[in-house]
Design a protein around this motif. Structure first.
Motif, PDB file in Angstrom:
ATOM      1  N   ASN A 112      -2.285  13.511  -1.068  1.00  0.00           N
ATOM      2  CA  ASN A 112      -1.805  12.274  -1.676  1.00  0.00           C
ATOM      3  C   ASN A 112      -0.938  12.652  -2.873  1.00  0.00           C
ATOM      4  O   ASN A 112      -0.700  13.833  -3.132  1.00  0.00           O
TER       5      ASN A 112
ATOM      6  N   CYS B 239       0.402   5.387  -7.244  1.00  0.00           N
ATOM      7  CA  CYS B 239       1.808   5.039  -7.022  1.00  0.00           C
ATOM      8  C   CYS B 239       2.237   3.679  -7.559  1.00  0.00           C
ATOM      9  O   CYS B 239       3.413   3.450  -7.765  1.00  0.00           O
TER      10      CYS B 239
ATOM     11  N   ALA C  94       2.378   0.812  -6.091  1.00  0.00           N
ATOM     12  CA  ALA C  94       2.963  -0.133  -5.127  1.00  0.00           C
ATOM     13  C   ALA C  94       2.099  -1.389  -4.999  1.00  0.00           C
ATOM     14  O   ALA C  94       2.584  -2.444  -4.599  1.00  0.00           O
TER      15      ALA C  94
ATOM     16  N   TYR D  30       0.854  -1.187   0.000  1.00  0.00           N
ATOM     17  CA  TYR D  30       0.000   0.000   0.000  1.00  0.00           C
ATOM     18  C   TYR D  30       0.888   1.234   0.000  1.00  0.00           C
ATOM     19  O   TYR D  30       1.759   1.366   0.865  1.00  0.00           O
ATOM     20  N   GLY D  31       0.673   2.128  -0.970  1.00  0.00           N
ATOM     21  CA  GLY D  31       1.459   3.361  -0.969  1.00  0.00           C
ATOM     22  C   GLY D  31       0.606   4.611  -1.029  1.00  0.00           C
ATOM     23  O   GLY D  31       1.012   5.672  -0.575  1.00  0.00           O
ATOM     24  N   CYS D  32      -0.597   4.502  -1.631  1.00  0.00           N
ATOM     25  CA  CYS D  32      -1.422   5.702  -1.773  1.00  0.00           C
ATOM     26  C   CYS D  32      -2.911   5.400  -1.662  1.00  0.00           C
ATOM     27  O   CYS D  32      -3.677   6.236  -1.217  1.00  0.00           O
TER      28      CYS D  32
ATOM     29  N   MET E  50       7.783   6.071   0.959  1.00  0.00           N
ATOM     30  CA  MET E  50       6.858   5.193   0.220  1.00  0.00           C
ATOM     31  C   MET E  50       5.967   4.386   1.165  1.00  0.00           C
ATOM     32  O   MET E  50       4.797   4.173   0.880  1.00  0.00           O
TER      33      MET E  50
END
Ligand code: FES
Ligand code: FES
Lengths: 154, 728
Positions: B664, A45, A47, A38-40, B351
């Motif tokens: 974000n 992103c 991820a 999970y990144g965003c 990240m």
């Protein structure tokens, strides 16, 4: 809550979750596969990149209810010659820094080589620009994809 | 960061710590019995009778695991520490492993801080001798064990690539078989270290590869978010939208009705939702109805702050440094050049957002997460739970980046972690998770700062320089205030502006240190993030006015700065610098910045695209003393350049009446691969003590871009980011 059968990495998993639950969280919290990150949470992103029937998708933005009978592949189930070539090149170039984005990067890179065994720099830009790396390992990602393409040539 | 914790603080912590091993650093090596790793041997870890210092574990399978006292979040300390040990141990690189050391301020203190922690690009610098001595001591103990075992003189024994050998008798062994016996040997007090000419690994390109690359390429590397101990509850906290706001009242009825939600509790920071998994926690948190009490909150927006900062900058601030007489020189006439530079709040946005894990079992507790300052974190967790620190263990694990964010001198994450555990009570483990929005809007930003620069050029020379800085202190009000501030002024607000590498006869640097209710923190290269830009863009502007070449002009003022001049010359050579002139719509800019005792010069080549500057290539020269791992140094320069470029182009955290706006990556845009320039790095050979590389790649990039833009006839950007309106 509703019961769903998810086919992940060739195995069926029953999960009982709210239908709006993003596939990412079903994979991580219910199935227990944590290589997908999970990144965003808002498809920015990469991820969380997994394959749905072989195509890259952002699992953070795909509700479980929309998966249906599609086959999900995560980094843990990634196989094939492109994947092997990419992961070897990643290690040879020491691409990762913090590493947190790299599952997503590897998934996107292997998918790219599956579609396009000899990508140009521009092809790489197009295929990989959905994957953010906050450590900015981009120079090495590019070089590693080119190396992987070379090894696939044989 | 410039973090110097006085030894009193360290001693206080150590007295209360689990190991009363006495003051000071004692060199010793613990070799595991039967290959049992110390890190997993909880009984040994808590005992007061174990060997006083432990940095490596030799397994029966010949593996050598280095326990790294620094957190690995990308900058390579696992590989760096292992390189130092393996060099002196004469190990084979293939047998080397690394893991995080547990929290212990006596055994694992950062020698630059006095407590356990990572930061200030200090990992290699403070470990260079220490870890080599660990390797050398272990080697000597293995040799002594072999001499005993084989009944031969120790002097006739050699060690090479992990093999201990006595040539004339034909005897040989790996490390594992002799490890138990080696442990019985006395620890040499001062084992001799190799002469650098004998190095096989240190500074040798291709001799080592990163120890963490495989696990980070196949998804198996474990981060805090991945912890799934049975029964773990995911905890999300609803925090005030404004800094300093408090919960006035809340209604959790709808949130509690979400399936999978276990409880909702008020905590000092807001309202905590406990659930089985992230999604129920997030869904429930969105359903909370909270009214906030903003009576003590910061209500100013960045537009208002800018006005206030500007007004202050018109007057001189507290004097930081003065030479000659700037005002008299200005009064004399000559060409006066004035510029203002404005730097926004910046989020670190690693990240992996912030998260932390804690299992409070009642009379003991175990925490696990990417703790960058284990010593204060450890103490805070114990304190909140009301436990003796010996009953609490803290294990650092991999973290998905930091850029300064996880180095919390305020210990706010450890505090919140312990508070959410306390609020629900002992039993089930809790995993505190911050969403990306929580991370972006959660403060601890690079301080909003303004520089008012004035300079005088006369007869082709820079004769006066004045820099009035307005900014917020990172250290004020923190536990480190007394130790890090001079005359009430925070050096992280002016570092780099007070000592410029150029000889200017009349010089002044002054600071308005202002209070704003926004938590701020060191951000990859700390003060140099703005002072590097201000100094290097301004000197370029003055040199231009003086009719001088950016490289030659700088060199002419650097007579007493050989290392600055060294990297500048090296980068000019690498880039084949023939002036900054425009070719086919492209121009070049240069900058040189010292930070954390490392010297970096960069040349940027860019053109202007429809939407702003497009950076095609960056040449980079770095002098970080002895280069331990050349490829990691290159990687840190590449990464630092990309990180810097993304931020100067796009990033800012604006405040709207006190509320952080960007939430974000759609509103806080990050550099992507298609925007990453080609990078070429040269490491300037040096025999100076090694210094860090995690941060110093960042500062020169921004001003080099600005200076290249100037060569295309554009103004040097005076308010960052360069493209503020852009979102992803
Ligand atoms: S977590 Fe899915 S794209 Fe960022
Ligand atoms: S390696 Fe850290 S975010 Fe990509």
């Amino acid at each position: 809550m509703a019961a769903f059968t998810l086919k992940i990495n060739g195995r069926e998993h029953q999960v009982d979750v709210d239908p709006g639950t993003p596939l990412l969280w079903a994979i991580r919290d219910n199935v227990g596969l944590t290589g997908t990150k999970y990144g965003c949470g808002v498809a920015q992103c990469g991820a969380c990149t997994v394959y749905l029937d072989g195509q890259t998708v952002r699992s953070c933005s795909l509700p479980v209810s929309a998966v249906g009978k599609s086959e999900v592949t995560t980094i843990e189930g990634l196989t094939g010659k492109e994947a092997v070539a990419v992961q070897k090149a990643w290690v040879a170039h020491d691409v990762p820094q913090c590493g947190y984005c790299q599952s997503g990067q590897v998934m996107s890179a292997a998918a790219l080589l599956g579609l396009n065994p000899k990508p140009t720099d521009q092809d790489i830009d197009l295929a990989m620009n959905g994957n953010i790396c906050r450590c900015a390992t981009y120079v090495r990602i590019r070089a590693a994809i080119h190396s992987a393409a070379k090894t696939l040539e044989g | 960061m410039n973090l110097h914790v006085k030894s009193e603080a360290a001693a206080t912590l150590s007295r209360r710590s689990l190991l009363k091993a006495g003051a000071g650093f004692v060199l010793a090596t613990y070799v595991a019995r039967n290959g049992i790793a110390y890190a997993q041997d909880a009984a040994a870890a808590k005992s007061v009778n174990i060997a006083p210092n432990t940095f490596l574990v030799i397994g029966q399978d010949d593996t050598v695991t280095v326990l790294c006292k620094h957190i690995e979040f990308g900058q390579g300390p696992f590989t760096g520490m292992a390189t130092l040990v393996a060099e002196e141990l004469d190990a084979d690189w293939a047998q080397m492993r690394a893991d995080h050391a547990p929290s212990n301020p006596v055994l694992y203190k950062n020698l630059a801080f006095g407590v356990q922690g990572t930061g200030g690009s200090s990992a290699i610098a403070n470990s260079y001798e220490q870890m080599r001595k660990v390797g050398a001591a272990a080697r000597a103990m293995l040799v002594a064990a072999a001499a005993d075992e084989w009944k031969v003189p120790a002097e006739e024994i050699t060690v090479e690539k992990g093999i201990i050998r006595h040539t004339s008798s034909g005897k040989q062994s790996g490390f594992g078989a002799l490890a138990a016996k080696a442990m019985q040997q006395p620890v040499p007090a001062n084992p001799p270290l190799k002469d650098p000419s004998a190095f096989r690994l240190i500074g040798k390109d291709g001799a080592v590869t990163r120890l963490d690359s495989v696990a980070k390429s196949n998804g198996s590397a474990e981060y805090t978010l991945d912890i799934k101990d049975p029964g773990t509850l995911t905890v999300l906290v609803a925090r005030s939208p404004r800094f300093g706001g408090k919960v006035a009242s809340f209604d959790a009825a709808a949130a509690k009705a979400v399936p999978g939600v276990i409880d909702v509790r008020e905590v000092p920071n807001g309202v905590a939702v406990y659930a089985e998994g992230f999604w129920p926690a997030k869904t429930a948190r969105d359903l909370l109805k909270i009214s906030w009490d903003d009576s003590k909150a910061e209500m100013r927006g960045t537009a208002q702050l800018l006005e206030e900062f500007r007004a202050r900058a018109k007057k001189q601030g507290a004097l930081v440094k003065q030479e000659g007489d700037v005002d008299a020189e200005i009064a004399k006439g000559g060409r006066l050049i004035e510029t203002e530079f404005v730097f926004p709040y910046l989020a670190h946005a690693p990240m992996e957002p912030i998260n932390a894990f804690l299992h409070w079992k009642g009379d003991t507790a175990s925490a696990r997460y990417g703790s960058q300052f284990p010593t204060p974190d450890h103490a805070v967790i114990a304190q909140v739970l009301g436990l003796d620190i010996a009953k609490v263990d803290l294990k650092t694990i991999l973290a998905g980046g930091s850029f300064g964010r996880r180095a919390q001198q305020s210990t706010h994450v450890a505090l919140e972690l312990a508070q959410v555990a306390k609020a629900i009570g002992p039993g089930r483990p809790v995993k505190l998770v911050w969403t990306r929005e929580d991370d972006m809007r959660g403060g601890y930003y690079r301080p909003f700062s303004l520089h008012r620069m004035r300079g005088v050029v006369r007869d082709g020379k820079i004769v006066a320089w004045s820099d009035t800085i307005v900014g917020q202190s990172i250290m004020k009000g923190s536990a480190f205030e007394a130790m890090t501030m001079k005359n009430g002024l925070d050096s992280t607000a002016y570092e780099g502006s007070n000592e410029i590498p150029y000889q200017v006869p009349n010089f002044r640097c002054d600071l308005h240190q202002v209070d704003v209710g926004v938590p701020v923190l060191w951000w990859r290269s700390v003060g140099h993030t703005h002072t590097g830009y201000a100094v290097e863009a301004f000197v370029d502007q003055l040199l231009e006015a003086a009719g001088q070449d950016p490289v030659e002009g700088r060199l002419a003022m650097m007579a007493d700065k050989p290392r600055h001049a060294g990297v500048l010359k090296a980068v000019a050579k690498l880039a084949d610098w023939k002036g900054a002139k425009v070719e086919a719509g492209r121009a070049r800019g240069v900058a040189v910045v010292e930070s954390f005792n490392t010297f970096v010069a960069q040349v940027v080549e860019l053109s202007m695209g429809a939407e702003g500057p497009v950076v095609h290539k960056v040449w980079c020269a770095v002098d970080c003393g002895v280069a331990v791992n050349p490829d990691i140094i290159r990687a840190q320069m590449e990464g630092g350049i990309g990180f810097a470029l993304g931020h100067i182009l796009y990033a800012q955290q604006p405040l709207d009446e006190g509320r952080p706006v960007a939430g974000n990556f759609d509103s806080y845009r990050s550099l992507r691969i298609n925007e990453m320039p080609e990078v070429e790095v040269v490491i300037v050979p040096s025999t100076e003590k090694p210094s860090g590389v995690g941060e110093p790649g960042v500062p020169p990039l921004g001003p080099a871009v600005a200076n290249a833009m100037a060569k295309l006839g554009l103004p040097r950007p005076t308010q960052l980011p360069i493209r503020p309106g852009d979102s992803a």
